[in-house]
Design an enzyme around this catalytic site. Structure first.
Site, PDB file in Angstrom:
ATOM      1  CG  HIS A 180      37.497  74.974  26.637  1.00  0.00           C
ATOM      2  ND1 HIS A 180      36.330  75.277  27.291  1.00  0.00           N
ATOM      3  CD2 HIS A 180      37.965  76.137  26.146  1.00  0.00           C
ATOM      4  CE1 HIS A 180      36.102  76.576  27.197  1.00  0.00           C
ATOM      5  NE2 HIS A 180      37.066  77.122  26.505  1.00  0.00           N
TER       6      HIS A 180
ATOM      7  CE1 TYR B  37      29.386  70.073  26.046  1.00  0.00           C
ATOM      8  CE2 TYR B  37      27.506  69.489  24.683  1.00  0.00           C
ATOM      9  CZ  TYR B  37      28.817  69.900  24.795  1.00  0.00           C
ATOM     10  OH  TYR B  37      29.551  70.143  23.662  1.00  0.00           O
TER      11      TYR B  37
ATOM     12  N   PRO C 232      23.978  68.797  16.603  1.00  0.00           N
ATOM     13  CG  PRO C 232      23.128  70.854  17.286  1.00  0.00           C
ATOM     14  CD  PRO C 232      22.746  69.599  16.568  1.00  0.00           C
TER      15      PRO C 232
ATOM     16  CE  LYS D 137      33.409  63.950  17.843  1.00  0.00           C
ATOM     17  NZ  LYS D 137      34.047  65.123  18.464  1.00  0.00           N
TER      18      LYS D 137
ATOM     19  CE1 TYR E 165      31.853  67.880  23.549  1.00  0.00           C
ATOM     20  CE2 TYR E 165      34.073  68.800  23.690  1.00  0.00           C
ATOM     21  CZ  TYR E 165      32.697  68.993  23.630  1.00  0.00           C
ATOM     22  OH  TYR E 165      32.169  70.251  23.648  1.00  0.00           O
TER      23      TYR E 165
END
Ligand code: PHB
Length: 393
Positions: free
Chosen positions: A76, A205, A294, A298, A386
């Protein structure tokens, strides 16, 4: 009956951290024994996280063909932040030239177990650690019990606790089973798995007035989604229709593709860092050492980052009699752990609606979201964390 076994490194817990450590030690020529109280089937079928940082995938590459992260998993190159009904893409390739892989944790575990067994290495399921003794000597010991109730004692040069958030090894390191820095959050995630194709190409998100939602994926036919809920929510409290309504109203602008929901769970949000990561010859890695909420994905990646440091430290200790890297392990690991703690807390506070949020708090939060997505530096900050901060080794 008591059986005593000797090895160089005794590893408690066959999760990603314990199994990867065993693999890296084996590559360095260091023998280890891995025990886990669960069965192989339980380990391989429990659905957990799904996102691997680039550095995690690169380390798994050392498994050779046993790692299917690049073949079965999907790369991704970005995620979407959605708020006030609009989507904003964070482009990883453009901002930091890195990526993440969507590859479920239980698939990583299948790969690691297959590699361990194919190499003929010691891995024992259904063996429960009861305590770790003699941490301050050069012969620490694990006391364990197998499924028949027989006692197994493992004597080692080093004991590693990779036994998760309810670690048995932790007490030998911190002096108590709890001992650490702790934070709880006033919300949780309601997670579902459903039989449907992906609703979007990348993860979404979403911050909405009704609370946070995450549209994630598992495979071309199974999807994972979450929505913010109260920590004491009962998974049976919602009908399937109500679950879809809750999810859909938090992701305006995308029509969620629906299918039978076959798993529901509630994930509590906690941040935790143990006061100590090592005492004498006993070290902690992964969830035994720390827990993150979550939101930034990580958890497993941080466990693997611990292992990367610890494997090298043990190589120097056990093959070169050089204790320095092992002594420095806590400090080096904690530098990344606290960065990840901050990032996970920040992503959480950036996207969730606190139960006591005021109109001011809501507007401030949108201001914060805008300051991330409207700025090349803001987008790069999020993308770098990220995808995983590069390692300095
Ligand atoms: C998941 O797919 O389980 C997942 C993905 C991203 C997150 C957390 C969980 O940030």
């Amino acid at each position: 009956m008591t059986t005593t076994l000797r090895t160089r490194v005794a590893i408690i817990g066959a999760g990603p951290a314990g199994l990867l450590l065993a693999h890296l030690l084996d590559r360095a020529g260091i023998a280890s024994v891995v025990i886990d109280r669960r069965s192989r089937d339980e380990i391989e079928s429990t659905i957990r996280a799904g996102i691997l940082e680039q550095g995690t995938v690169e380390l798994l590459d050392t498994l050779g063909p046993h790692s299917r992260a690049r073949t079965v998993g999907h790369r991704h190159d970005g995620i979407e932040l959605r708020f006030e009904g609009e989507g904003h893409r964070i482009d990883f390739a453009e901002t930091v030239g890195r990526a993440v892989w969507l590859y479920p944790q239980h698939e990583v575990l299948k790969d690691l177990i297959a590699a361990r067994l194919a190499a003929g290495q010691d891995l024992r399921f259904g063996v429960t650690a009861e305590g770790v003794e003699d941490a301050d000597t050069t012969r620490p010991r694990v006391r364990a019990r197998d499924a028949d109730g027989d006692v197994l004692e493992i004597e080692a040069d080093v004991v590693v606790g990779s036994d998760g958030s309810r670690s048995v090894a932790r007490a030998a390191v911190t002096g108590s089973s709890q001992g650490g820095f702790f934070r709880e959050y006033p919300f949780a995630w309601f997670g579902i798995l459903c039989e449907a194709p992906p609703s979007a190409d990348e993860l979404i998100y979403s911050n909405s007035p009704d609370g946070f939602a995450l549209v994630s994926q598992r495979s071309p036919t199974v999807q994972r989604m979450y929505f913010q809920c109260a920590p004491d929510t009962d998974t049976a409290a919602y009908s399937e229709q109500q679950l879809w309504d809750e999810l859909q109203k938090r992701v305006p602008g995308t029509e969620l593709l629906r299918g039978p929901i076959f798993q529901r769970d509630v994930l509590r949000f906690r941040s935790f860092v143990a006061h100590e990561l090592r005492r004498g010859r006993v070290a902690l890695v992964g969830d035994a050492a720390h827990t993150v909420p979550p939101t930034g994905a990580k958890g497993m990646n941080l466990a693997i980052a611990d292992v990367r440091l610890l494997a090298e430290a043990l190589r120097r200790l056990l093959l070169e009699d050089d204790e320095r890297a092992f002594d420095a392990y806590p400090e080096r690991a904690l530098a990344r752990i606290w960065k990840a703690q901050h990032f996970s807390w920040w992503m959480t506070s950036l996207l969730h609606v606190a139960p006591d949020a005021t109109a001011f708090d809501r507007r401030r939060q949108v201001g914060e979201l805008r300051s991330v997505v409207d700025s090349a530096h803001g987008r790069a900050y999020l993308a770098e964390a990220y995808c995983g901060w590069p390692f300095d080794d």
